[in-house]
Scaffold this motif. Structure first.
Motif, PDB file in Angstrom:
ATOM      1  N   TRP A 102      -4.346   1.179  -6.222  1.00  0.00           N
ATOM      2  CA  TRP A 102      -3.095   0.948  -5.491  1.00  0.00           C
ATOM      3  C   TRP A 102      -3.233  -0.329  -4.662  1.00  0.00           C
ATOM      4  CZ3 TRP A 102      -1.871   6.229  -2.622  1.00  0.00           C
ATOM      5  CH2 TRP A 102      -1.646   7.238  -3.565  1.00  0.00           C
ATOM      6  N   HIS A 103      -2.182  -1.151  -4.666  1.00  0.00           N
ATOM      7  CA  HIS A 103      -2.067  -2.197  -3.638  1.00  0.00           C
ATOM      8  C   HIS A 103      -0.596  -2.511  -3.439  1.00  0.00           C
ATOM      9  CE1 HIS A 103      -0.983  -5.776  -6.000  1.00  0.00           C
ATOM     10  NE2 HIS A 103      -1.963  -5.525  -6.869  1.00  0.00           N
ATOM     11  N   TYR A 104      -0.298  -3.248  -2.365  1.00  0.00           N
ATOM     12  CA  TYR A 104       1.107  -3.484  -2.035  1.00  0.00           C
ATOM     13  C   TYR A 104       1.453  -4.968  -1.958  1.00  0.00           C
ATOM     14  CZ  TYR A 104      -1.303  -2.933   2.526  1.00  0.00           C
ATOM     15  OH  TYR A 104      -2.203  -2.955   3.574  1.00  0.00           O
ATOM     16  N   PHE A 137      -2.587   1.140 -12.466  1.00  0.00           N
ATOM     17  CA  PHE A 137      -2.196   0.443 -11.242  1.00  0.00           C
ATOM     18  C   PHE A 137      -0.840   0.953 -10.773  1.00  0.00           C
ATOM     19  CE2 PHE A 137       0.448  -3.256  -9.786  1.00  0.00           C
ATOM     20  CZ  PHE A 137       0.078  -3.145  -8.451  1.00  0.00           C
ATOM     21  N   GLU A 138      -0.753   1.330  -9.525  1.00  0.00           N
ATOM     22  CA  GLU A 138       0.516   1.725  -8.925  1.00  0.00           C
ATOM     23  C   GLU A 138       0.805   0.823  -7.739  1.00  0.00           C
ATOM     24  OE1 GLU A 138       1.465   5.852  -8.277  1.00  0.00           O
ATOM     25  OE2 GLU A 138      -0.183   6.479  -9.561  1.00  0.00           O
ATOM     26  N   ALA A 139       1.950   0.155  -7.785  1.00  0.00           N
ATOM     27  CA  ALA A 139       2.367  -0.692  -6.681  1.00  0.00           C
ATOM     28  C   ALA A 139       2.986   0.167  -5.591  1.00  0.00           C
ATOM     29  CB  ALA A 139       3.388  -1.720  -7.169  1.00  0.00           C
ATOM     30  N   LYS A 140       2.521  -0.017  -4.381  1.00  0.00           N
ATOM     31  CA  LYS A 140       3.033   0.740  -3.244  1.00  0.00           C
ATOM     32  C   LYS A 140       3.582  -0.214  -2.196  1.00  0.00           C
ATOM     33  CE  LYS A 140       1.442   4.718  -4.820  1.00  0.00           C
ATOM     34  NZ  LYS A 140       2.308   5.858  -5.194  1.00  0.00           N
ATOM     35  N   GLY A 141       4.472   0.262  -1.347  1.00  0.00           N
ATOM     36  CA  GLY A 141       4.953  -0.527  -0.228  1.00  0.00           C
ATOM     37  C   GLY A 141       4.005  -0.398   0.954  1.00  0.00           C
ATOM     38  N   PHE A 142       3.933  -1.434   1.763  1.00  0.00           N
ATOM     39  CA  PHE A 142       3.058  -1.414   2.931  1.00  0.00           C
ATOM     40  C   PHE A 142       3.382  -0.236   3.843  1.00  0.00           C
ATOM     41  CE2 PHE A 142       2.270  -2.474   7.364  1.00  0.00           C
ATOM     42  CZ  PHE A 142       0.934  -2.833   7.339  1.00  0.00           C
ATOM     43  N   GLU A 179      -5.619  -0.742  -1.330  1.00  0.00           N
ATOM     44  CA  GLU A 179      -5.513  -1.703  -0.241  1.00  0.00           C
ATOM     45  C   GLU A 179      -4.981  -0.958   0.977  1.00  0.00           C
ATOM     46  OE1 GLU A 179      -3.285  -5.982   0.645  1.00  0.00           O
ATOM     47  OE2 GLU A 179      -2.523  -4.647  -0.911  1.00  0.00           O
ATOM     48  N   TYR A 180      -5.614  -1.201   2.124  1.00  0.00           N
ATOM     49  CA  TYR A 180      -5.203  -0.475   3.327  1.00  0.00           C
ATOM     50  C   TYR A 180      -5.292  -1.392   4.531  1.00  0.00           C
ATOM     51  CZ  TYR A 180      -4.447   3.540   6.388  1.00  0.00           C
ATOM     52  OH  TYR A 180      -3.919   4.421   7.311  1.00  0.00           O
ATOM     53  N   ASN A 181      -4.462  -1.104   5.521  1.00  0.00           N
ATOM     54  CA  ASN A 181      -4.392  -1.915   6.730  1.00  0.00           C
ATOM     55  C   ASN A 181      -5.640  -1.718   7.591  1.00  0.00           C
ATOM     56  OD1 ASN A 181      -3.304  -3.640   8.607  1.00  0.00           O
ATOM     57  ND2 ASN A 181      -2.053  -2.090   9.588  1.00  0.00           N
ATOM     58  N   LYS A 182      -6.156  -2.813   8.095  1.00  0.00           N
ATOM     59  CA  LYS A 182      -7.358  -2.758   8.923  1.00  0.00           C
ATOM     60  C   LYS A 182      -6.999  -2.487  10.382  1.00  0.00           C
ATOM     61  CE  LYS A 182      -5.722  -7.057   8.809  1.00  0.00           C
ATOM     62  NZ  LYS A 182      -4.537  -7.390   8.044  1.00  0.00           N
ATOM     63  N   GLY A 183      -7.990  -2.041  11.140  1.00  0.00           N
ATOM     64  CA  GLY A 183      -7.779  -1.789  12.558  1.00  0.00           C
ATOM     65  C   GLY A 183      -8.150  -0.379  12.959  1.00  0.00           C
ATOM     66  N   ASN A 184      -8.280  -0.166  14.257  1.00  0.00           N
ATOM     67  CA  ASN A 184      -8.715   1.126  14.785  1.00  0.00           C
ATOM     68  C   ASN A 184      -7.782   2.268  14.410  1.00  0.00           C
ATOM     69  OD1 ASN A 184     -10.609  -0.491  15.998  1.00  0.00           O
ATOM     70  ND2 ASN A 184      -9.840  -0.240  18.070  1.00  0.00           N
ATOM     71  N   ALA A 185      -6.472   2.009  14.486  1.00  0.00           N
ATOM     72  CA  ALA A 185      -5.497   3.077  14.280  1.00  0.00           C
ATOM     73  C   ALA A 185      -5.267   3.400  12.809  1.00  0.00           C
ATOM     74  CB  ALA A 185      -4.160   2.707  14.935  1.00  0.00           C
TER      75      ALA A 185
END
Length: 434
Positions: free
Chosen positions: A44-46, A75-80, A101-107
């Protein structure tokens, strides 16, 4: 980020709908002697196909198929926003992909690592040399301690590009109205006034998602220093009534009142804000490098360029979004192989020439002049310790809080001091420092 991610990295709902069920099946021999024969890599990625990252990852998929002729790639396209909101539930189920793919950061990544939903990739990172290839300024968002705080501990994600925010501007509109690229805040505000007097809303904005909150954070950063950032991002301590936050909220509210930011932009999504700039409706748009490649491809009617926020040593930015491997992934080795391909010079060079900020490209292979400037600006920021991450990172659920509170500044339904008080309460309750 956000992309955001960060962040970014956002695309039209129609595109997501069209691609979300697409399957890119590998061709070739399915013989048992092929590497990974009979297996499937679920990915998966966006990233939009026309974006720099989208082009690079598509090339990486093609290369992966060559190297793994017996493996099927789904492959699957995803929205952020889709992944941002559903990842904890999906990764804690039997529907988790092998790589996403995933957003980085503590939360985000930090919280999932703390919950045991992501694979500790430290051993793999060292074995494959990714820790040597990824610069320290980018790697900081890859590692999380037992509290889920970034900057140290195990590797739970691998970024293979970097990102930062800048002001995109319409060179034709600047020339038409006699506006020079501002180098000071005073010059920026004069430019805003000039465009408004000409009947233009100077800044494109999207209050429904990350765009508006990043304007506010950049305004705060223009009054801040590294210790302020570290306290807010890493130590779980910030005073939303201090000079930096007060200036940010009050200035943003003033700009709305003056018409520099549209009063009806509170419900506008990030995608629509970017499209409005591409359509030539606004002279300026403050957002991330994730738009850069797309603007280069899609803007046909006017010339454009970028500049860093005037008189600010700090800007939103970090390593790019992370490739993460769910703890429950069925084919982790294949996931690692795919990550490794995205780190290869060939893919990194494609990323750079398409308008991304690669972390392991051959500098001599970046031939596009705009792309060179993009990378040079990043190098300047990173070299001066100017990457200040994103405002939603320190506290769980803070992205939604920031969006809803900044919307009140746009609709003028709350005073800046009241908005800052609400942010303080939510931050203190949910900050990830324990």
């Amino acid at each position: 980020m956000l992309k955001a991610r960060r962040g970014a990295r956002l695309w039209a709902a129609a595109l997501v709908g069209a691609l979300s069920l697409s399957t890119l099946a590998a061709c070739g021999d399915d013989g048992s002697d092929a590497k990974g024969a009979g297996d499937t890599l679920r990915l998966w990625h966006y990233e939009a196909p026309e974006s720099a990252m989208g082009k690079a990852w598509n090339e990486a998929i093609a290369e992966f198929k060559k190297q793994h002729p017996g493996v099927k790639v789904e492959f699957e396209a995803k929205g952020f926003e889709q992944i941002q909101k559903t990842a904890p539930q999906v990764l804690n189920s039997d529907k988790a992909p092998d790589l996403l793919e995933y957003n980085k950061g503590n939360a985000t990544t930090g919280q999932l690592s703390k919950q045991g939903l992501l694979t500790d990739m430290t051993e793999e990172v060292k074995k494959r040399g990714w820790d040597k290839a990824i610069p320290p300024s980018v790697a900081i968002t890859s590692q999380y301690d037992q509290k889920g705080v970034m900057g140290s501990g195990a590797w739970y994600g691998v970024p293979n590009y970097a990102e930062y925010t800048m002001v995109y501007y319409n060179k034709d509109l600047f020339a038409e109205h006699g506006v020079q690229v501002p180098t000071t805040v005073a010059e920026l505000e004069q430019a805003l006034a000039t465009f408004k007097s000409a009947g233009l809303t100077p800044f494109a904005n999207g209050g429904a998602e990350y765009i508006a909150q990043q304007y506010v954070y950049q305004l705060a950063l223009s009054q801040a220093d590294r210790s302020w950032v570290d306290s807010f991002q890493m130590k779980g301590k910030t005073d939303f009534s201090d000079a930096a936050w007060t200036y940010a909220a009050q200035t943003f509210a003033d700009w709305v009142a003056k018409g520099y930011i549209a009063k009806n932009s509170s419900g506008v999504k990030a995608e629509d804000a970017g499209v409005s700039f591409m359509q030539g409706k606004h002279p300026m748009f403050f957002s991330g490098s994730w738009w850069f490649g797309r603007f280069g491809t899609e803007i046909k009617k006017f010339d454009w360029d970028t500049f860093l926020w005037p008189e600010s040593k700090l800007s939103l930015g970090s390593g790019g979004n992370l490739w993460v491997v769910p703890e429950g992934a069925e084919n982790k080795e294949l996931a690692y192989d795919f990550i490794d391909i995205t780190m290869q010079k060939q893919i990194q060079n494609t990323l750079g020439n398409a308008g991304g900020v690669p972390v392991a490209a051959d500098a001599a292979s970046i031939t596009d002049e705009r792309a060179k400037k993009l990378i040079q600006q990043y190098d300047t920021l990173a070299g001066n310790d100017g990457l200040a991450f994103y405002p939603d990172w320190p506290a769980n659920g803070f992205y939604d809080t920031l969006a809803s509170e900044v919307q009140k500044l746009i609709t003028q339904s709350a005073e800046p001091a009241d908005v800052l008080k609400s942010l303080q309460d939510e931050y203190d309750e949910n900050v990830l420092n324990e």
